[in-house]
Write a protein that holds these residues in place. Structure first.
Motif, short mmCIF file in Angstrom:
data_model
loop_
_atom_site.label_atom_id
_atom_site.label_comp_id
_atom_site.label_asym_id
_atom_site.label_seq_id
_atom_site.Cartn_x
_atom_site.Cartn_y
_atom_site.Cartn_z
N VAL A 109 0.86 -1.18 0.00
CA VAL A 109 0.00 0.00 0.00
C VAL A 109 0.89 1.23 0.00
O VAL A 109 1.91 1.27 0.69
CB VAL A 109 -0.92 0.01 1.25
N PRO A 117 -1.50 8.09 -0.31
CA PRO A 117 -2.43 8.60 -1.31
C PRO A 117 -2.24 10.07 -1.70
O PRO A 117 -3.01 10.60 -2.48
CB PRO A 117 -3.79 8.43 -0.60
N LEU A 162 -4.35 3.58 -2.57
CA LEU A 162 -5.34 4.30 -1.77
C LEU A 162 -5.81 5.53 -2.53
O LEU A 162 -5.03 6.17 -3.23
CB LEU A 162 -4.74 4.72 -0.43
N LYS A 181 -12.75 7.66 1.41
CA LYS A 181 -12.50 6.69 2.49
C LYS A 181 -13.27 5.38 2.30
O LYS A 181 -12.73 4.31 2.56
CB LYS A 181 -12.82 7.31 3.85
N ASP A 221 -11.50 3.28 -0.25
CA ASP A 221 -10.29 2.71 0.35
C ASP A 221 -10.65 1.53 1.26
O ASP A 221 -10.00 0.49 1.22
CB ASP A 221 -9.52 3.76 1.16
N ARG A 273 -11.43 -1.50 -0.92
CA ARG A 273 -10.21 -2.06 -1.52
C ARG A 273 -9.39 -2.82 -0.49
O ARG A 273 -8.90 -3.92 -0.75
CB ARG A 273 -9.35 -0.95 -2.12
N ALA A 317 -5.33 5.27 6.94
CA ALA A 317 -6.29 4.48 6.16
C ALA A 317 -6.26 3.02 6.61
O ALA A 317 -7.32 2.40 6.78
CB ALA A 317 -5.98 4.58 4.67
#
Length: 123
Positions: free
Chosen positions: A12, A15, A42, A48, A51, A54, A79
């Motif tokens: 990850v 973002p 992200l 949000k 995210d 995902r 996140a």
């Protein structure tokens, strides 16, 4: 093949839109291409729910998590925290001596620093 042997690392990245954020994104993509894991991008504060979806989907197959955050604002960590996920491996680009700037360019040497550190922390 056992169920555990099919699990994998999820990568990850931050973002944000700064140089260190874009560097984390690029590093994550390269690590995926090199076979280190699956990259999940992200979308950031304004998305949000996207995210969360995902990350929830990725968690079903995840054995380990590598998070590459751009800076100490730790948007990526926030996140993951809100999804109830703790990164097993964590890199903060600015901790590598790379200054956060609101620009889109960075050097190959800076990117190499991030890749080297990410590979080091995952062993």
């Amino acid at each position: 093949m056992s169920e555990n042997s099919q699990k994998k690392m999820v990568i990850v990245s931050c973002p944000g839109g700064s140089n260190v954020s874009l560097m984390s994104y690029k590093a994550a993509g390269i690590l995926q291409k090199e076979g280190y894991g699956k990259f999940v991008r992200l979308a950031g504060d304004k998305f949000k729910e996207k995210d969360q979806k995902r990350l929830s989907e990725a968690a079903q197959d995840a054995d380990q998590w590598l998070l590459i955050d751009g800076c100490t604002k730790a948007c990526g960590k926030a996140a993951l925290d809100s999804a109830g996920i703790k990164a097993d491996h964590y890199v903060v680009v600015t901790d590598l001596g790379i200054e956060r700037e609101m620009k889109i360019d960075f050097t190959d040497e800076e990117l190499d620093k991030v890749l080297t550190e990410a590979k080091r922390v995952i062993g």
